[in-house]
Scaffold this motif. Structure first.
Motif, PDB file in Angstrom:
ATOM      1  N   ALA A  57       0.545  -1.254   0.019  1.00  0.00           N
ATOM      2  CA  ALA A  57       0.113  -0.066  -0.015  1.00  0.00           C
ATOM      3  C   ALA A  57       0.915   1.224   0.064  1.00  0.00           C
ATOM      4  N   LEU A  58       2.475   1.245   0.211  1.00  0.00           N
ATOM      5  CA  LEU A  58       3.016   2.375   0.219  1.00  0.00           C
ATOM      6  C   LEU A  58       3.160   2.839  -1.077  1.00  0.00           C
ATOM      7  N   PRO A  59       3.095   4.291  -1.315  1.00  0.00           N
ATOM      8  CA  PRO A  59       3.185   4.674  -2.554  1.00  0.00           C
ATOM      9  C   PRO A  59       4.518   4.428  -3.451  1.00  0.00           C
ATOM     10  N   PHE A  60       4.442   3.743  -4.425  1.00  0.00           N
ATOM     11  CA  PHE A  60       5.699   3.503  -5.203  1.00  0.00           C
ATOM     12  C   PHE A  60       6.454   4.808  -5.931  1.00  0.00           C
ATOM     13  N   THR A  61       5.740   5.758  -5.770  1.00  0.00           N
ATOM     14  CA  THR A  61       6.238   6.880  -6.484  1.00  0.00           C
ATOM     15  C   THR A  61       7.327   7.714  -5.722  1.00  0.00           C
ATOM     16  N   LYS A  62       7.151   7.419  -4.174  1.00  0.00           N
ATOM     17  CA  LYS A  62       7.887   8.083  -3.036  1.00  0.00           C
ATOM     18  C   LYS A  62       9.354   6.887  -3.293  1.00  0.00           C
ATOM     19  N   ALA A  63      10.668   7.812  -3.165  1.00  0.00           N
ATOM     20  CA  ALA A  63      11.845   7.035  -3.346  1.00  0.00           C
ATOM     21  C   ALA A  63      12.159   6.056  -1.961  1.00  0.00           C
ATOM     22  N   ALA A  65       9.745   4.771  -0.120  1.00  0.00           N
ATOM     23  CA  ALA A  65       8.918   3.424   0.003  1.00  0.00           C
ATOM     24  C   ALA A  65       9.612   2.476  -0.969  1.00  0.00           C
ATOM     25  N   ARG A  66      10.043   2.853  -1.965  1.00  0.00           N
ATOM     26  CA  ARG A  66      10.787   1.854  -2.861  1.00  0.00           C
ATOM     27  C   ARG A  66      12.128   1.159  -2.466  1.00  0.00           C
ATOM     28  N   LYS A  67      12.876   2.210  -1.877  1.00  0.00           N
ATOM     29  CA  LYS A  67      14.053   1.645  -1.130  1.00  0.00           C
ATOM     30  C   LYS A  67      13.762   0.605  -0.121  1.00  0.00           C
ATOM     31  N   PHE A  68      12.752   0.996   0.767  1.00  0.00           N
ATOM     32  CA  PHE A  68      12.393   0.067   1.999  1.00  0.00           C
ATOM     33  C   PHE A  68      11.823  -1.189   1.510  1.00  0.00           C
ATOM     34  N   THR A  69      10.954  -1.245   0.489  1.00  0.00           N
ATOM     35  CA  THR A  69      10.234  -2.500   0.054  1.00  0.00           C
ATOM     36  C   THR A  69      11.355  -3.324  -0.601  1.00  0.00           C
ATOM     37  N   ARG A  70      12.335  -2.554  -1.372  1.00  0.00           N
ATOM     38  CA  ARG A  70      13.374  -3.450  -2.010  1.00  0.00           C
ATOM     39  C   ARG A  70      14.167  -4.126  -0.995  1.00  0.00           C
ATOM     40  N   PHE A  71      14.756  -3.307  -0.089  1.00  0.00           N
ATOM     41  CA  PHE A  71      15.333  -3.821   0.985  1.00  0.00           C
ATOM     42  C   PHE A  71      14.733  -5.052   1.570  1.00  0.00           C
ATOM     43  N   PHE A  72      13.425  -4.826   2.069  1.00  0.00           N
ATOM     44  CA  PHE A  72      12.847  -5.861   2.903  1.00  0.00           C
ATOM     45  C   PHE A  72      12.475  -7.165   1.995  1.00  0.00           C
ATOM     46  N   PHE A  73      11.876  -7.030   0.648  1.00  0.00           N
ATOM     47  CA  PHE A  73      11.531  -8.061   0.087  1.00  0.00           C
ATOM     48  C   PHE A  73      12.670  -8.930  -0.833  1.00  0.00           C
ATOM     49  N   SER A  74      13.927  -8.236  -1.109  1.00  0.00           N
ATOM     50  CA  SER A  74      14.686  -8.849  -1.837  1.00  0.00           C
ATOM     51  C   SER A  74      15.685  -9.566  -0.928  1.00  0.00           C
ATOM     52  N   GLY A  75      15.628  -9.491   0.455  1.00  0.00           N
ATOM     53  CA  GLY A  75      16.234 -10.261   1.516  1.00  0.00           C
ATOM     54  C   GLY A  75      15.388 -11.592   1.748  1.00  0.00           C
ATOM     55  N   ALA A  76      14.247 -11.500   1.609  1.00  0.00           N
ATOM     56  CA  ALA A  76      13.168 -12.523   2.382  1.00  0.00           C
ATOM     57  C   ALA A  76      13.325 -14.046   1.391  1.00  0.00           C
ATOM     58  N   SER A  77      13.232 -14.975   2.612  1.00  0.00           N
ATOM     59  CA  SER A  77      13.216 -16.230   1.887  1.00  0.00           C
ATOM     60  C   SER A  77      12.351 -16.943   2.735  1.00  0.00           C
ATOM     61  N   GLU A  78      11.609 -18.006   2.056  1.00  0.00           N
ATOM     62  CA  GLU A  78      10.747 -18.888   3.043  1.00  0.00           C
ATOM     63  C   GLU A  78      11.563 -20.182   3.409  1.00  0.00           C
ATOM     64  N   VAL A  79      11.670 -20.396   4.795  1.00  0.00           N
ATOM     65  CA  VAL A  79      12.252 -21.304   5.410  1.00  0.00           C
ATOM     66  C   VAL A  79      11.704 -22.568   6.206  1.00  0.00           C
ATOM     67  N   GLU A  80      11.962 -23.576   6.163  1.00  0.00           N
ATOM     68  CA  GLU A  80      11.262 -24.832   7.055  1.00  0.00           C
ATOM     69  C   GLU A  80      12.293 -25.273   7.963  1.00  0.00           C
ATOM     70  N   PHE A  81      11.765 -26.088   9.005  1.00  0.00           N
ATOM     71  CA  PHE A  81      12.632 -26.741  10.148  1.00  0.00           C
ATOM     72  C   PHE A  81      12.982 -28.015   9.709  1.00  0.00           C
ATOM     73  N   ASP A  82      13.830 -28.446  10.101  1.00  0.00           N
ATOM     74  CA  ASP A  82      14.480 -29.840   9.803  1.00  0.00           C
ATOM     75  C   ASP A  82      14.038 -30.591  11.079  1.00  0.00           C
ATOM     76  N   LYS A  83      14.082 -31.959  10.951  1.00  0.00           N
ATOM     77  CA  LYS A  83      13.904 -32.784  12.131  1.00  0.00           C
ATOM     78  C   LYS A  83      14.481 -32.343  13.633  1.00  0.00           C
ATOM     79  N   GLN A  84      15.525 -31.871  13.576  1.00  0.00           N
ATOM     80  CA  GLN A  84      16.245 -31.254  14.826  1.00  0.00           C
ATOM     81  C   GLN A  84      15.708 -29.693  15.303  1.00  0.00           C
ATOM     82  N   GLY A  85      14.545 -29.408  14.438  1.00  0.00           N
ATOM     83  CA  GLY A  85      14.215 -27.849  14.860  1.00  0.00           C
ATOM     84  C   GLY A  85      15.108 -26.746  14.410  1.00  0.00           C
TER      85      GLY A  85
END
Length: 143
Positions: A57-63, A65-85
């Motif tokens: 919902a942040l305005p992509f026209t604001k620099a 907002a673009r910087k923050f969302t890039r920083f936040f999403f580019s580093g994101a990854s989905e992880v799962e637990f192994d059998k040892q937690g």
């Protein structure tokens, strides 16, 4: 709700045990990303979805907002637990948070944070000195 402070070591392969107290609330898979203050943020799917909606919902026209969302999403990854937690933390995230051996895993309400032990201790000591001032400045927020 996540709360508490735990200490675990990350191994040479980038695997870290997440405290059992947090595992159930995080779910079988969750999102981990760069956080603020050089730590990592981990979100259960429901919290990640809410956060994603707010960031979209942040305005992509604001620099900023673009910087923050890039920083936040580019580093994101989905992880799962192994059998040892354990989870595997990607190399770019380990590098960002300076995770080498000793880690501190803390609960912060709706998210889990993963810190390098030295970073956490430095941050905590610096923040502890101003805790009363911070509390006074937040009094208007009706806490």
């Amino acid at each position: 709700m996540f709360m508490g402070e735990f200490r675990h070591n990350i191994d040479d392969k980038g695997r870290l045990i997440i405290p059992a107290k947090f595992r159930e609330s995080l779910g079988s898979s969750f999102v981990i990303t760069r956080g603020l203050d050089r730590c990592l943020f981990a979100y259960p799917p429901s919290e990640w979805t809410q956060l994603e909606q707010k960031l979209k919902a942040l305005p992509f026209t604001k620099a900023d907002a673009r910087k923050f969302t890039r920083f936040f999403f580019s580093g994101a990854s989905e992880v799962e637990f192994d059998k040892q937690g354990r989870i595997h933390i990607a190399p770019h995230l380990r590098e960002y948070a300076r995770l080498k051996k000793e880690c501190v895993i803390i609960g912060v309400s709706t998210r889990v944070e993963i810190w390098c032990k030295e970073q956490w201790e430095e941050y905590y000591c610096n923040s502890e000195e101003s805790f009363n001032e911070i509390a006074e400045s937040l009094i208007d927020l009706d806490l």
